[in-house]
Design an enzyme around this catalytic site. Structure first.
Site, PDB file in Angstrom:
ATOM      1  N   TYR A  16       0.817  -1.145   0.036  1.00 13.85           N
ATOM      2  CA  TYR A  16      -0.044  -0.016  -0.055  1.00 13.85           C
ATOM      3  C   TYR A  16       0.908   1.216  -0.017  1.00 13.85           C
ATOM      4  O   TYR A  16       0.276   2.065  -0.600  1.00 13.85           O
ATOM      5  CB  TYR A  16      -1.102  -0.041   1.131  1.00 13.85           C
ATOM      6  N   ILE A  19       1.718   2.056  -3.567  1.00 13.56           N
ATOM      7  CA  ILE A  19       0.541   2.628  -4.366  1.00 13.56           C
ATOM      8  C   ILE A  19       0.518   3.983  -3.738  1.00 13.56           C
ATOM      9  O   ILE A  19       0.269   4.849  -4.639  1.00 13.56           O
ATOM     10  CB  ILE A  19      -0.568   1.711  -3.925  1.00 13.56           C
ATOM     11  N   TYR A  20       0.601   4.327  -2.417  1.00 11.73           N
ATOM     12  CA  TYR A  20       0.138   5.625  -1.966  1.00 11.73           C
ATOM     13  C   TYR A  20       1.354   6.560  -2.616  1.00 11.73           C
ATOM     14  O   TYR A  20       1.118   7.706  -2.964  1.00 11.73           O
ATOM     15  CB  TYR A  20       0.290   5.517  -0.386  1.00 11.73           C
ATOM     16  N   ALA A  21       2.431   6.012  -2.453  1.00  8.70           N
ATOM     17  CA  ALA A  21       3.780   7.041  -2.702  1.00  8.70           C
ATOM     18  C   ALA A  21       3.431   7.294  -4.342  1.00  8.70           C
ATOM     19  O   ALA A  21       3.941   8.544  -4.753  1.00  8.70           O
ATOM     20  CB  ALA A  21       4.864   6.307  -2.478  1.00  8.70           C
ATOM     21  N   LYS A  24       0.607   9.689  -4.862  1.00 11.31           N
ATOM     22  CA  LYS A  24       1.150  11.042  -4.096  1.00 11.31           C
ATOM     23  C   LYS A  24       2.294  11.747  -5.272  1.00 11.31           C
ATOM     24  O   LYS A  24       1.826  12.826  -5.546  1.00 11.31           O
ATOM     25  CB  LYS A  24       1.740  10.908  -2.929  1.00 11.31           C
TER      26      LYS A  24
END
Length: 71
Positions: A16, A19-21, A24
């Site tokens: 996750y 995916i977040y990085a 962003k």
């Protein structure tokens, strides 16, 4: 501290986190590019990228002291 249960948790977090990085980073680059493109028209561009949004999925992590130590 017992760490045997952390490995699956860390695998999930790393999945996750990537995916977040990436999302962003994409939003940051989009914001920069739009700011450059629209500067000639005197339009400013901002973005907000909160770290965590409270959802039922996050409630379990928020109560996990081990996760809070890692984060």
């Amino acid at each position: 501290m017992e760490t045997s249960y952390l490995y699956p948790l860390l695998q999930a977090l790393l999945l996750y986190l990537s995916i977040y990085a990436s999302s962003k980073g994409g939003m940051n680059e989009l914001t920069k590019n739009l700011a450059c493109e629209w500067a000639k028209d005197k339009i400013r561009v901002n973005s907000v990228a909160p770290w965590i949004i409270r959802t039922p999925l996050v409630d379990n992590l928020e109560n996990d002291s081990t996760f809070l130590e890692i984060a």
